[in-house]
Design an enzyme around this catalytic site. Structure first.
Site, PDB file in Angstrom:
ATOM      1  N   LYS A 111       1.686  -3.567  -5.301  1.00 30.67           N
ATOM      2  CA  LYS A 111       1.328  -3.940  -3.931  1.00 30.67           C
ATOM      3  C   LYS A 111       0.243  -5.011  -3.933  1.00 30.67           C
ATOM      4  CE  LYS A 111       1.294  -3.997   0.518  1.00 30.67           C
ATOM      5  NZ  LYS A 111       1.019  -2.862   1.424  1.00 30.67           N
ATOM      6  N   LYS A 161      -9.120  -5.328   3.682  1.00 31.67           N
ATOM      7  CA  LYS A 161      -9.281  -4.205   2.748  1.00 31.67           C
ATOM      8  C   LYS A 161      -8.418  -4.390   1.510  1.00 31.67           C
ATOM      9  CE  LYS A 161      -6.594  -0.874   3.254  1.00 31.67           C
ATOM     10  NZ  LYS A 161      -5.280  -0.403   2.755  1.00 31.67           N
ATOM     11  N   THR A 209      -1.733   1.655   1.230  1.00 30.42           N
ATOM     12  CA  THR A 209      -2.168   0.689   0.227  1.00 30.42           C
ATOM     13  C   THR A 209      -3.589   1.075  -0.159  1.00 30.42           C
ATOM     14  OG1 THR A 209      -0.774  -1.082   1.089  1.00 30.42           O
ATOM     15  CG2 THR A 209      -2.643  -1.734  -0.270  1.00 30.42           C
TER      16      THR A 209
END
Length: 293
Positions: free
Chosen positions: A177, A245, A102
């Site tokens: 995502k 993150k 990701t």
């Protein structure tokens, strides 16, 4: 098909909580597998199953027909692809590249353009499903890139996931995502609050879960992570630090598009508070600890 598998050498970079299971499923499918991990010990289990452990990214990239990356942060992706001794310095023309980390949509586009310039082919293909989905090859895989490249690599992706969708051009997988992480962020707060409320009200949380997960409140997090919260199991299927993150990437991308995401912002603040309390290497379900005190 068996002959194709023997000839297609896959290199897998990043054998952490999810990467190890994903790479293992490729081995089970019969693909020759090369692996690299910064901490070599984390690749030894795959070596016992038949994978060949490489000492450097460059050594792996030179020998692989398909290189899959599943590393931690965008800075790691940048280093693995563009750094000295990285993939682009060593991979052959015609190599297929799949970044399943990701990461940022902008970096996915940068990898795609560099691959084109070097006569290689690149997809961004982040995943969802956690450690269970990785282990059982039931991941959702969100893909960005060219349709013909996606079609060529789909048999490999199908060994790791079941819900595999080409979302659009390079970067589209990463944008999708972000949609996934935004939905999870607010949902996780709701799941934690529901279980904490059940406990405060003197109810049996497990019994409450039996009622609410079958109705409109149902979600993957409620069914899969709430039981872990109730058991006090906070082992990582997906790390708190990695979720922070991801939320940071999503907030930045949303800001660039002029979109306000207050639920996401609140979730990120709560997870940062959790990390500051020493839980950055716990699973995302550890958010429950902020409520259950």
């Amino acid at each position: 098909m068996a002959e194709t598998k023997r000839q297609t050498v896959i290199g897998f970079i990043g054998t952490g909580v999810m990467g190890k299971s994903m790479a293992g499923n490729l081995l089970k499918a019969g693909y020759p597998l090369l692996v690299y991990n910064r901490t070599r010990a984390k690749a030894e289990e795959l070596a016992k199953l038949g994978a060949v452990v490489k000492d450097t990214v460059g050594e792996l990239a030179r020998e692989a027909d398909v290189v899959i990356t599943m590393v931690g942060y965008p800075r790691d992706v940048e280093e693995v692809y563009f750094g000295a001794g990285g993939i682009f310095q060593h991979a052959r023309p015609g190599t297929y590249l799949i970044d399943m980390t990701t990461s940022t949509p902008a970096l996915a586009e940068k990898i795609y353009k560099e691959a084109q310039a070097r006569q290689m082919f690149a997809l961004d293909a982040p995943v969802s499903g956690g450690d269970i989905g990785a282990r059982e090859a039931r991941l959702t895989i969100m893909v960005g890139g060219d349709e013909e490249v996606f079609a060529h690599l789909r048999p490999i992706l199908e060994r790791m996931g079941t819900n595999i969708v080409l979302q659009g051009k390079a970067g589209a997988g990463q944008h999708t995502k972000m949609c996934n992480q935004i939905a999870i962020a607010s949902n996780m707060m709701g799941v934690c609050e529901a279980i904490a409320y059940a406990k405060k009200a003197g109810l049996d949380p497990q019994n409450v879960l039996r009622s609410i997960e079958a109705g409109a409140a149902g979600s993957w997090s409620l069914s899969n992570l709430a039981p872990r919260m109730i058991r006090g199991d906070f082992a990582p299927g997906f790390y708190v630090k990695h979720f922070i993150k991801d939320m940071g990437i999503a907030l930045e991308a949303a800001k660039e598009m002029g979109l306000d995401t207050p639920g996401l912002a609140l979730a990120k603040r709560l997870y940062e508070q959790l990390a500051e309390a020493g839980e950055e290497n716990s699973g995302t379900q550890a958010l429950f600890k902020l409520y259950d005190r």
